[in-house]
Design an enzyme around this catalytic site. Structure first.
Site, PDB file in Angstrom:
ATOM      1  N   GLU A   1     -62.958   7.355 -28.117  1.00 44.86           N
ATOM      2  CA  GLU A   1     -62.402   6.713 -29.319  1.00 44.86           C
ATOM      3  C   GLU A   1     -62.553   5.191 -29.242  1.00 44.86           C
ATOM      4  OE1 GLU A   1     -61.805   8.654 -31.696  1.00 44.86           O
ATOM      5  OE2 GLU A   1     -61.089  10.548 -30.876  1.00 44.86           O
ATOM      6  N   ALA A   2     -63.747   4.753 -28.899  1.00 41.09           N
ATOM      7  CA  ALA A   2     -64.017   3.326 -28.697  1.00 41.09           C
ATOM      8  C   ALA A   2     -63.714   2.486 -29.933  1.00 41.09           C
ATOM      9  CB  ALA A   2     -65.476   3.134 -28.273  1.00 41.09           C
TER      10      ALA A   2
ATOM     11  N   CYS B   1     -69.911  20.670 -42.872  1.00 43.87           N
ATOM     12  CA  CYS B   1     -69.113  20.282 -44.032  1.00 43.87           C
ATOM     13  C   CYS B   1     -68.011  21.310 -44.278  1.00 43.87           C
ATOM     14  CB  CYS B   1     -70.000  20.146 -45.264  1.00 43.87           C
ATOM     15  SG  CYS B   1     -69.071  19.635 -46.741  1.00 43.87           S
TER      16      CYS B   1
ATOM     17  N   LYS C   1     -67.739  15.201 -30.234  1.00 42.01           N
ATOM     18  CA  LYS C   1     -67.873  14.034 -29.366  1.00 42.01           C
ATOM     19  C   LYS C   1     -67.069  14.191 -28.077  1.00 42.01           C
ATOM     20  CE  LYS C   1     -66.453  11.222 -32.602  1.00 42.01           C
ATOM     21  NZ  LYS C   1     -66.216  12.234 -33.655  1.00 42.01           N
TER      22      LYS C   1
ATOM     23  N   GLY D   1     -70.391   9.995 -34.328  1.00 39.59           N
ATOM     24  CA  GLY D   1     -70.417  11.055 -35.325  1.00 39.59           C
ATOM     25  C   GLY D   1     -69.123  11.058 -36.103  1.00 39.59           C
TER      26      GLY D   1
ATOM     27  N   ALA E   1     -67.202  16.579 -34.786  1.00 38.98           N
ATOM     28  CA  ALA E   1     -68.625  16.758 -34.482  1.00 38.98           C
ATOM     29  C   ALA E   1     -68.861  17.185 -33.032  1.00 38.98           C
ATOM     30  CB  ALA E   1     -69.389  15.461 -34.766  1.00 38.98           C
TER      31      ALA E   1
ATOM     32  N   TYR F   1     -58.067  14.176 -42.119  1.00 37.90           N
ATOM     33  CA  TYR F   1     -59.510  13.975 -42.257  1.00 37.90           C
ATOM     34  C   TYR F   1     -60.260  15.300 -42.198  1.00 37.90           C
ATOM     35  CZ  TYR F   1     -58.349   9.172 -40.886  1.00 37.90           C
ATOM     36  OH  TYR F   1     -57.815   7.921 -40.812  1.00 37.90           O
TER      37      TYR F   1
END
Length: 187
Positions: free
Chosen positions: A88-89, A144, A18, A12, A16, A175
């Site tokens: 954080e792959a 958003c 994760k 995502g 989001a 970000y």
């Protein structure tokens, strides 16, 4: 007896949920008596270089900082672990794919999380190859930041920092999650 492992991937945009999802999975597995090993890249220093997964809402769960995924396979507890979590792959090099294949062959249940794409809406790191190995893929969405309603945000937009690089560690100052309508606002 044949070992059967699998990989589950959670993707995502930024914000989001994760990491929150990983923390919840880790805690659930531990409650069921599973030995869980969690790993995150050393380069993700948004919350300092401590040995914890950090959700954006302040929740933490212990993990191990690593430079590369080869370190997972040589961890002292690897052989006994049932569950391997990799946060954080997208920050890891392409060896992550080969190492995940090995972990699957070793019968491990692997949960990976990472960005679904860069701020340019391009593949990032080896996420696409990890998805190809996954038996389950979960796509999460943020809201958003620029909409007045609660529009789903499938993308991450870069609002500051170096715009020439796909991978730059940053938080809300760098970000934001955005919808399709607002994606191009920060070109």
């Amino acid at each position: 007896m044949e070992k059967t492992g699998c990989c589950v991937t959670i993707i995502g945009p930024m914000y989001a949920g994760k990491t929150t999802t990983l923390i919840n999975i880790s805690r659930d597995c531990k409650k069921k008596g599973q030995l869980v090993l969690g790993f995150k890249p050393k380069k993700d220093d948004r919350y300092g270089l401590d040995s914890n997964f950090h959700s954006h809402d302040g929740d933490v769960e212990s993990c191990i900082l690593i430079e590369n995924t080869d370190e997972i396979l040589i961890d002292a507890n690897y052989n006994d672990a049932n569950v391997i979590i990799i946060e954080e792959a997208h920050f890891f090099d392409e060896n992550i794919v080969t190492n995940i294949e090995r972990m699957i062959d070793d019968g491990k249940y692997i949960i990976c999380s990472g960005l679904s794409g860069s701020y340019k809406r391009r593949t990032i790191g080896s996420i696409a190859n990890i998805i190809a190995l996954s038996s389950t893929i979960t796509q999460l969405y943020a809201k958003c930041e620029l909409c007045t309603e609660t529009t789903l945000a499938p993308f991450t937009s870069k609002i500051s920092g170096e715009h020439g690089t796909d991978i730059e560690v940053g938080g809300k100052n760098t970000y934001i999650p955005v919808c399709e309508k607002h994606f191009n606002q920060y070109d």
